[in-house]
Design a protein around this motif. Structure first.
Motif, PDB file in Angstrom:
ATOM      1  N   PHE A 111      43.807  35.040  41.482  1.00  0.00           N
ATOM      2  CA  PHE A 111      44.079  36.351  41.626  1.00  0.00           C
ATOM      3  C   PHE A 111      43.674  36.772  43.395  1.00  0.00           C
ATOM      4  CE2 PHE A 111      44.729  35.588  37.054  1.00  0.00           C
ATOM      5  CZ  PHE A 111      46.253  36.153  37.085  1.00  0.00           C
ATOM      6  N   ASP A 112      44.204  37.987  43.321  1.00  0.00           N
ATOM      7  CA  ASP A 112      43.593  38.991  45.021  1.00  0.00           C
ATOM      8  C   ASP A 112      41.773  39.945  44.183  1.00  0.00           C
ATOM      9  OD1 ASP A 112      44.192  41.964  44.399  1.00  0.00           O
ATOM     10  OD2 ASP A 112      46.507  40.238  43.986  1.00  0.00           O
ATOM     11  N   ASP A 113      41.607  40.572  44.979  1.00  0.00           N
ATOM     12  CA  ASP A 113      40.251  41.152  44.581  1.00  0.00           C
ATOM     13  C   ASP A 113      40.678  41.946  43.318  1.00  0.00           C
ATOM     14  OD1 ASP A 113      38.678  39.251  45.008  1.00  0.00           O
ATOM     15  OD2 ASP A 113      37.668  40.514  46.825  1.00  0.00           O
ATOM     16  N   GLN A 114      41.697  43.009  44.332  1.00  0.00           N
ATOM     17  CA  GLN A 114      42.201  44.097  43.492  1.00  0.00           C
ATOM     18  C   GLN A 114      42.994  43.615  42.095  1.00  0.00           C
ATOM     19  OE1 GLN A 114      45.457  45.937  45.151  1.00  0.00           O
ATOM     20  NE2 GLN A 114      45.324  47.811  43.524  1.00  0.00           N
ATOM     21  N   THR A 115      43.123  42.859  41.798  1.00  0.00           N
ATOM     22  CA  THR A 115      43.248  41.937  40.395  1.00  0.00           C
ATOM     23  C   THR A 115      42.677  42.000  39.198  1.00  0.00           C
ATOM     24  OG1 THR A 115      45.670  41.797  41.457  1.00  0.00           O
ATOM     25  CG2 THR A 115      45.359  40.331  39.283  1.00  0.00           C
ATOM     26  N   ILE A 116      41.936  40.789  40.087  1.00  0.00           N
ATOM     27  CA  ILE A 116      40.323  40.505  39.281  1.00  0.00           C
ATOM     28  C   ILE A 116      39.895  41.848  38.531  1.00  0.00           C
ATOM     29  CG2 ILE A 116      38.053  39.837  39.430  1.00  0.00           C
ATOM     30  CD1 ILE A 116      39.052  37.250  41.460  1.00  0.00           C
ATOM     31  N   ASP A 117      39.311  43.070  39.592  1.00  0.00           N
ATOM     32  CA  ASP A 117      38.578  44.109  39.202  1.00  0.00           C
ATOM     33  C   ASP A 117      39.646  44.857  37.530  1.00  0.00           C
ATOM     34  OD1 ASP A 117      38.048  47.208  39.344  1.00  0.00           O
ATOM     35  OD2 ASP A 117      36.554  46.744  40.122  1.00  0.00           O
ATOM     36  N   ARG A 118      41.053  44.832  38.284  1.00  0.00           N
ATOM     37  CA  ARG A 118      41.188  45.431  37.304  1.00  0.00           C
ATOM     38  C   ARG A 118      41.208  44.546  35.164  1.00  0.00           C
ATOM     39  NH1 ARG A 118      46.280  45.015  39.214  1.00  0.00           N
ATOM     40  NH2 ARG A 118      46.867  43.644  37.825  1.00  0.00           N
ATOM     41  N   ARG A 119      41.783  43.247  35.694  1.00  0.00           N
ATOM     42  CA  ARG A 119      41.285  42.514  34.341  1.00  0.00           C
ATOM     43  C   ARG A 119      40.120  42.392  33.975  1.00  0.00           C
ATOM     44  NH1 ARG A 119      45.980  37.560  34.340  1.00  0.00           N
ATOM     45  NH2 ARG A 119      47.450  38.853  35.098  1.00  0.00           N
ATOM     46  N   MET A 168      31.960  40.326  40.700  1.00  0.00           N
ATOM     47  CA  MET A 168      32.671  40.448  42.339  1.00  0.00           C
ATOM     48  C   MET A 168      31.548  40.156  42.811  1.00  0.00           C
ATOM     49  SD  MET A 168      35.616  41.265  41.345  1.00  0.00           S
ATOM     50  CE  MET A 168      36.810  41.984  43.252  1.00  0.00           C
ATOM     51  N   ASP A 169      30.095  40.276  43.457  1.00  0.00           N
ATOM     52  CA  ASP A 169      29.372  39.740  44.168  1.00  0.00           C
ATOM     53  C   ASP A 169      28.984  38.180  43.869  1.00  0.00           C
ATOM     54  OD1 ASP A 169      29.771  42.504  45.097  1.00  0.00           O
ATOM     55  OD2 ASP A 169      27.560  42.931  44.098  1.00  0.00           O
ATOM     56  N   SER A 170      29.259  37.833  42.659  1.00  0.00           N
ATOM     57  CA  SER A 170      28.999  36.873  42.467  1.00  0.00           C
ATOM     58  C   SER A 170      29.661  35.224  42.995  1.00  0.00           C
ATOM     59  CB  SER A 170      28.093  36.450  41.385  1.00  0.00           C
ATOM     60  OG  SER A 170      29.563  36.584  40.223  1.00  0.00           O
ATOM     61  N   ARG A 171      30.526  35.847  43.297  1.00  0.00           N
ATOM     62  CA  ARG A 171      31.664  34.862  43.956  1.00  0.00           C
ATOM     63  C   ARG A 171      32.135  35.212  45.371  1.00  0.00           C
ATOM     64  NH1 ARG A 171      36.839  36.704  44.143  1.00  0.00           N
ATOM     65  NH2 ARG A 171      37.342  35.311  44.344  1.00  0.00           N
ATOM     66  N   GLY A 172      30.777  36.235  45.950  1.00  0.00           N
ATOM     67  CA  GLY A 172      31.055  36.027  47.410  1.00  0.00           C
ATOM     68  C   GLY A 172      32.560  37.025  48.002  1.00  0.00           C
ATOM     69  N   GLY A 221      33.443  42.459  46.847  1.00  0.00           N
ATOM     70  CA  GLY A 221      34.451  43.564  46.450  1.00  0.00           C
ATOM     71  C   GLY A 221      35.604  43.790  47.557  1.00  0.00           C
ATOM     72  N   THR A 222      35.499  42.880  48.320  1.00  0.00           N
ATOM     73  CA  THR A 222      36.783  43.195  49.450  1.00  0.00           C
ATOM     74  C   THR A 222      37.904  42.255  49.152  1.00  0.00           C
ATOM     75  OG1 THR A 222      35.292  41.643  50.877  1.00  0.00           O
ATOM     76  CG2 THR A 222      36.144  43.550  51.975  1.00  0.00           C
ATOM     77  N   SER A 223      38.934  43.126  48.834  1.00  0.00           N
ATOM     78  CA  SER A 223      40.163  42.205  48.366  1.00  0.00           C
ATOM     79  C   SER A 223      40.648  41.872  49.490  1.00  0.00           C
ATOM     80  CB  SER A 223      40.996  44.092  48.395  1.00  0.00           C
ATOM     81  OG  SER A 223      42.139  43.508  48.853  1.00  0.00           O
ATOM     82  N   ARG A 224      40.903  40.502  49.008  1.00  0.00           N
ATOM     83  CA  ARG A 224      40.997  38.754  49.574  1.00  0.00           C
ATOM     84  C   ARG A 224      42.847  39.180  48.974  1.00  0.00           C
ATOM     85  NH1 ARG A 224      36.931  34.700  48.581  1.00  0.00           N
ATOM     86  NH2 ARG A 224      37.647  35.949  45.913  1.00  0.00           N
ATOM     87  N   VAL A 225      43.615  38.313  49.506  1.00  0.00           N
ATOM     88  CA  VAL A 225      44.561  37.323  48.668  1.00  0.00           C
ATOM     89  C   VAL A 225      44.901  36.644  48.921  1.00  0.00           C
ATOM     90  CG1 VAL A 225      47.165  37.889  49.226  1.00  0.00           C
ATOM     91  CG2 VAL A 225      46.086  39.800  49.820  1.00  0.00           C
ATOM     92  N   ARG A 226      45.405  35.534  48.030  1.00  0.00           N
ATOM     93  CA  ARG A 226      44.943  33.955  48.100  1.00  0.00           C
ATOM     94  C   ARG A 226      46.681  33.546  47.869  1.00  0.00           C
ATOM     95  NH1 ARG A 226      40.087  31.132  47.237  1.00  0.00           N
ATOM     96  NH2 ARG A 226      38.681  32.768  46.574  1.00  0.00           N
ATOM     97  N   PHE A 227      46.976  32.003  48.488  1.00  0.00           N
ATOM     98  CA  PHE A 227      48.484  31.974  48.497  1.00  0.00           C
ATOM     99  C   PHE A 227      48.084  30.587  47.873  1.00  0.00           C
ATOM    100  CE2 PHE A 227      48.805  34.415  51.742  1.00  0.00           C
ATOM    101  CZ  PHE A 227      49.594  35.673  52.011  1.00  0.00           C
ATOM    102  N   ARG A 228      49.489  30.417  47.262  1.00  0.00           N
ATOM    103  CA  ARG A 228      49.129  28.420  46.884  1.00  0.00           C
ATOM    104  C   ARG A 228      49.643  27.698  47.976  1.00  0.00           C
ATOM    105  NH1 ARG A 228      51.028  29.130  40.348  1.00  0.00           N
ATOM    106  NH2 ARG A 228      50.552  30.853  40.504  1.00  0.00           N
TER     107      ARG A 228
END
Length: 250
Positions: free
Chosen positions: A205-213, A236-240, A243-250
């Motif tokens: 998931f992207d950071d925004q989705t991770i934050d919400r979940r 969020m900081d522990s994974r580098g 807090g910045t939003s990242r979009v991941r593609f499969r």
């Protein structure tokens, strides 16, 4: 010799110019006089009727007395049966509650609900509760410790989550507050630990989705808003991500 028949009284009196005698009833010549003490036939009948009525009244009184005695015996037997039934019902209610307590601990209110379901009298139910408390079969402080261990230690619930479970189990408010005060002041640390472990399952998931979940996950666990914000940021900081939003593609 000439024989003369004496004239009868009526003829003699007629010749003498005297009026004939009229006798009162029962006083005619030749009739036997009745003793003054001898009751008249009508009075004798009344005496006999009165005696018969007295005998009937006495017999009725005896029958009524026997009936009262019989009713009293029946009432006493019914009362004895009622007492025996109540004792049996109380014994059955105690057995039902003991069976439930073998499965898990109960609060006082939960135990009372179990007893009420058996139909036992409310007074007997209160007596059973008091008895079980004295025997330590019911111990709300012990139940509160069990909830803290299972929900705070094992499941990682925060103070709010533990309190919600205690309220659901209907613990005494005084016992509940005392036990919550004993909780260690490490809610933020627990929230951070949970969030850090959880974020490892959200790599896709992207950071925004991770934050919400993560926020929803920690809130459901009963952590305060401040602890949740701190924990999500730390995770969020522990994974580098920082807090910045990242979009991941499969």
């Amino acid at each position: 010799m000439v024989h003369f028949e004496p004239p009868d009284d009526a003829a003699e009196r007629a010749d003498s110019g005297l009026a004939s005698v009229t006798y009162l009833p029962g006083a005619a010549p030749g009739m036997k006089r009745r003793s003054p003490l001898e009751p008249r036939p009508a009075a004798a009948d009344r005496f006999a009727a009165a005696a018969a009525a007295a005998r009937e009244a006495e017999a009725a009184a005896d029958n009524e007395a026997e009936s009262i005695d019989s009713d009293q015996v029946d009432d006493e037997a019914t009362a004895a049966d009622f007492v025996a039934d109540a004792a049996d019902q109380r014994e059955r209610a105690e057995k039902v509650l003991l069976h439930r307590l073998r499965g898990r601990s109960l609060s006082t209110v939960e135990a009372l609900l179990v007893l009420n379901a058996t139909g036992v009298d409310s007074g007997d139910a209160s007596g059973i509760i008091e008895k079980f408390i004295e025997l330590n079969y019911l111990d709300e402080a012990k139940l509160a410790d069990q909830i803290i261990h299972s929900h705070n230690v094992r499941k990682g619930l925060g103070r709010t989550g533990v309190e919600a479970e205690m309220r659901r189990r209907k613990l005494d408010p005084g016992v509940m507050m005392d036990k919550l005060e004993e909780l260690p002041d490490d809610e933020a640390e627990r929230a951070i630990d949970l969030a850090t472990k959880r974020i490892g399952q959200m790599e896709r998931f992207d950071d925004q989705t991770i934050d919400r979940r993560l926020t929803g996950f920690l809130m459901r666990k009963g952590y305060s808003s401040a602890a949740v914000r701190l924990a999500v940021k730390a995770a969020m900081d522990s994974r580098g991500g920082g807090g910045t939003s990242r979009v991941r593609f499969r």
